[in-house]
Design a protein around this motif. Structure first.
Motif, PDB file in Angstrom:
ATOM      1  N   PHE A  64       0.832  -1.208   0.000  1.00  0.00           N
ATOM      2  CA  PHE A  64       0.000   0.000   0.000  1.00  0.00           C
ATOM      3  C   PHE A  64       0.866   1.256   0.000  1.00  0.00           C
ATOM      4  O   PHE A  64       0.595   2.210  -0.736  1.00  0.00           O
ATOM      5  N   GLN A  65       1.900   1.280   0.842  1.00  0.00           N
ATOM      6  CA  GLN A  65       2.755   2.467   0.931  1.00  0.00           C
ATOM      7  C   GLN A  65       3.385   2.787  -0.422  1.00  0.00           C
ATOM      8  O   GLN A  65       3.412   3.939  -0.845  1.00  0.00           O
ATOM      9  N   ARG A  66       3.848   1.764  -1.101  1.00  0.00           N
ATOM     10  CA  ARG A  66       4.475   1.994  -2.410  1.00  0.00           C
ATOM     11  C   ARG A  66       3.457   2.534  -3.409  1.00  0.00           C
ATOM     12  O   ARG A  66       3.711   3.486  -4.127  1.00  0.00           O
ATOM     13  N   THR A  70       3.194   6.552  -5.137  1.00  0.00           N
ATOM     14  CA  THR A  70       3.047   6.785  -6.579  1.00  0.00           C
ATOM     15  C   THR A  70       1.813   7.632  -6.846  1.00  0.00           C
ATOM     16  O   THR A  70       1.850   8.582  -7.640  1.00  0.00           O
ATOM     17  N   PHE A  71       0.720   7.293  -6.187  1.00  0.00           N
ATOM     18  CA  PHE A  71      -0.533   8.019  -6.399  1.00  0.00           C
ATOM     19  C   PHE A  71      -0.412   9.467  -5.910  1.00  0.00           C
ATOM     20  O   PHE A  71      -0.889  10.386  -6.569  1.00  0.00           O
ATOM     21  N   LEU A  72       0.238   9.681  -4.780  1.00  0.00           N
ATOM     22  CA  LEU A  72       0.427  11.043  -4.263  1.00  0.00           C
ATOM     23  C   LEU A  72       1.256  11.875  -5.239  1.00  0.00           C
ATOM     24  O   LEU A  72       0.971  13.058  -5.446  1.00  0.00           O
ATOM     25  N   ALA A  76      -0.036  15.295  -7.106  1.00  0.00           N
ATOM     26  CA  ALA A  76       0.685  16.567  -7.074  1.00  0.00           C
ATOM     27  C   ALA A  76       0.779  17.174  -8.471  1.00  0.00           C
ATOM     28  O   ALA A  76       0.784  18.395  -8.625  1.00  0.00           O
ATOM     29  N   GLU A  77       0.790  16.326  -9.493  1.00  0.00           N
ATOM     30  CA  GLU A  77       0.827  16.805 -10.879  1.00  0.00           C
ATOM     31  C   GLU A  77      -0.494  17.443 -11.302  1.00  0.00           C
ATOM     32  O   GLU A  77      -0.541  18.179 -12.279  1.00  0.00           O
ATOM     33  N   ARG A 119      -3.475   8.005   7.046  1.00  0.00           N
ATOM     34  CA  ARG A 119      -2.373   8.944   6.805  1.00  0.00           C
ATOM     35  C   ARG A 119      -2.346   9.359   5.336  1.00  0.00           C
ATOM     36  O   ARG A 119      -2.269  10.530   5.004  1.00  0.00           O
ATOM     37  N   TYR A 120      -2.418   8.370   4.460  1.00  0.00           N
ATOM     38  CA  TYR A 120      -2.424   8.642   3.019  1.00  0.00           C
ATOM     39  C   TYR A 120      -3.633   9.505   2.639  1.00  0.00           C
ATOM     40  O   TYR A 120      -3.509  10.480   1.903  1.00  0.00           O
ATOM     41  N   SER A 121      -4.794   9.148   3.141  1.00  0.00           N
ATOM     42  CA  SER A 121      -6.025   9.857   2.804  1.00  0.00           C
ATOM     43  C   SER A 121      -5.946  11.323   3.208  1.00  0.00           C
ATOM     44  O   SER A 121      -6.370  12.208   2.462  1.00  0.00           O
ATOM     45  N   GLU A 122      -5.389  11.572   4.381  1.00  0.00           N
ATOM     46  CA  GLU A 122      -5.226  12.949   4.856  1.00  0.00           C
ATOM     47  C   GLU A 122      -4.347  13.748   3.897  1.00  0.00           C
ATOM     48  O   GLU A 122      -4.667  14.876   3.520  1.00  0.00           O
ATOM     49  N   GLU A 123      -3.245  13.149   3.486  1.00  0.00           N
ATOM     50  CA  GLU A 123      -2.321  13.833   2.575  1.00  0.00           C
ATOM     51  C   GLU A 123      -2.947  14.020   1.193  1.00  0.00           C
ATOM     52  O   GLU A 123      -2.870  15.106   0.608  1.00  0.00           O
TER      53      GLU A 123
END
Length: 190
Positions: A64-66, A70-72, A76-77, A119-123
């Protein structure tokens, strides 16, 4: 089991196992993720899963972290995309969005993964809502009909439901629904 020898985090076999885990999750769903299925998918002995990961939960969290990193980066793009709302839809409704659905399902049973998803969702939400706030105010300064938070929720929810219902063949005319979603996105982009 503290102190047992673990494989190096940058080993090519570890990356093969992460790739294999992702493929198993995407193809067969989270219940199919076992050391045997991941080892077979990677073309290695299943025992190597436990050489590189303490347990299956650690493998799933690392997978999931990996994927989320990539998705984050792709999110950002969006800030510089010509049509960020449509690009967000394309990104969210892509087949890889199916992985997020599986990870969310796994997170309901796995506390460590739940924390990582939160954590990911927040970011991710921060990135998307900032992008939408800029875009929506530039696109329709006279109207605050849809807040960035609601627009983000709407697009992500539509994407998840579209992916699931398409895969389950619950949609009589998926093309028509996709066209209607595109029309809605056009309204949001005006």
């Amino acid at each position: 089991m503290t102190g047992r020898r673990m494989g190096p985090p940058d080993a090519s076999i570890r990356f093969k196992l992460l790739d294999a885990s992702e493929r198993v999750i995407a193809r067969d769903g989270y219940p199919a993720v076992t050391s045997r299925s991941v080892g077979a998918e990677a073309g290695v002995d299943q025992k190597l899963v436990y050489y590189y990961f303490r347990n299956m939960e650690e493998l799933v969290v690392a997978t999931f972290q990996r994927r989320s990193e990539t998705f984050l980066a792709r999110l950002a793009e969006l800030a510089v995309a010509q049509s960020p709302v449509k690009t967000f839809w394309e990104l969210s409704s892509h087949r890889s969005g199916r992985l997020m659905i599986e990870f969310m399902a796994m997170a309901t049973h796995t506390p460590t993964l739940r924390e990582e998803v939160a954590r990911y969702s927040e970011e991710a939400t921060g990135i998307v809502e900032t992008m939408l706030a800029n875009h929506l105010s530039n696109a329709r300064p006279e109207s605050a009909t849809f807040s960035p938070a609601f627009t983000s929720f709407l697009v992500a929810s539509l994407a998840r439901n579209f992916i699931l219902e398409s895969e389950l063949k619950l949609l009589r005319n998926p093309h028509e629904i996709e066209q209607s979603i595109e029309a809605l996105l056009d309204v949001l982009c005006r």
